[in-house]
Design an enzyme around this catalytic site. Structure first.
Site, short mmCIF file in Angstrom:
data_model
loop_
_atom_site.label_atom_id
_atom_site.label_comp_id
_atom_site.label_asym_id
_atom_site.label_seq_id
_atom_site.Cartn_x
_atom_site.Cartn_y
_atom_site.Cartn_z
CB SER A 60 57.45 -43.46 32.10
OG SER A 60 56.59 -42.69 31.27
N GLY A 97 60.75 -43.55 29.02
CA GLY A 97 61.30 -42.98 27.80
C GLY A 97 61.22 -43.88 26.59
CG ASN A 125 57.64 -41.78 25.69
OD1 ASN A 125 57.34 -40.77 26.32
ND2 ASN A 125 57.98 -42.90 26.30
CG ASP A 208 54.67 -35.62 35.07
OD1 ASP A 208 53.49 -35.83 35.36
OD2 ASP A 208 55.51 -36.54 34.96
CG HIS A 211 54.52 -39.92 34.32
ND1 HIS A 211 55.27 -38.83 33.91
CD2 HIS A 211 54.86 -40.94 33.48
CE1 HIS A 211 56.03 -39.17 32.90
NE2 HIS A 211 55.81 -40.44 32.61
#
Length: 232
Positions: A60, A97, A125, A208, A211
């Site tokens: 991402s 993801g 991730n 979040d 990002h």
């Protein structure tokens, strides 16, 4: 009284016929001009599309999560290339993801002829999910080998990553060391930390906290450029 002879219609018809011929010739000349212009345009398009490609393969962070694709750092790198007149086309193959395991399964689908440089940005991730570090290292190494097998002339850049200390100091430290160790072992270029000067700074990250915002993406693009530019 002498009669005036009526005008002969044949000359008028002949003039009309000549006029039609002239119009037809003009249309043909116009079509030829249009065809020539179209051919020239196609030639330019082919020339542009034949430029070397830089593949950004990642998660991402590469995809530009929460932003337009045009705002993600690969697109910002493209802007730098264009401004310098460098004939490279950026391909953004980021997928939100993505882990190193799923990336390894997807990589072959995006490798194609004409790719000159591959920027490999995966692993974040894995770290956030606590995936065994041996698996992360093995997957990254396998992807480097896959790139070399398919594109032996392509240069490879590995994007270094760090994670929050949630998984404990030992896991966090070992995770961080994977990238420089692998870059040395496989002799590939290394971005020491992709999110340098961005990670942990609220104003440069979305809600979040993970990002980057557009401003953060600009800094990330500069981090990438520092390593990419010498390879061009």
């Amino acid at each position: 009284m002498t009669k005036i002879p009526s005008s002969n219609p044949l000359p008028l018809m002949f003039c009309y016929f000549l006029m039609l011929i002239c119009i037809a010739c003009g249309e043909n000349a116009s079509k030829k001009t249009e065809e020539t212009t179209t051919d020239d345009t196609n030639q330019k398009i082919e020339t542009t599309s034949s430029s070397s490609k830089i593949l950004f393969f990642g998660d991402s962070l590469t995809a530009g999560y929460g932003l337009e694709v045009s705002q993600a750092f690969p697109a910002l790198v493209q802007q730098k290339l264009d401004s310098l007149g460098l004939q490279y086309s950026v391909v953004n193959a980021g997928l939100s993801g993505e882990t190193t395991a799923s990336g390894k399964n997807r990589l072959n689908w995006v490798l194609e002829e004409g790719i000159d440089i591959v920027v490999l940005e995966l692993g974040a991730n894995d770290g956030l999910r606590g995936i065994p570090l041996t698996e992360t290292r093995s997957n990254l190494q396998s992807m480097i080998q896959m790139i070399r097998n398919r594109l032996p002339e392509a240069k490879i850049i590995l994007a270094g990553m760090k994670i929050p200390p949630n998984m404990g100091p030992e896991y966090t430290s070992e995770f961080e060391s994977i990238f420089p160790e692998l870059a040395t072992q496989e002799n590939v270029a290394l971005i020491p930390f992709l999110l340098e000067d961005v990670a942990g700074i609220p104003g440069l990250n979305q809600e979040d906290g993970i990002h980057p915002t557009l401003q953060g993406q600009k800094i990330v693009a500069n981090n990438v450029w520092d390593v990419l530019a010498p390879l061009l």
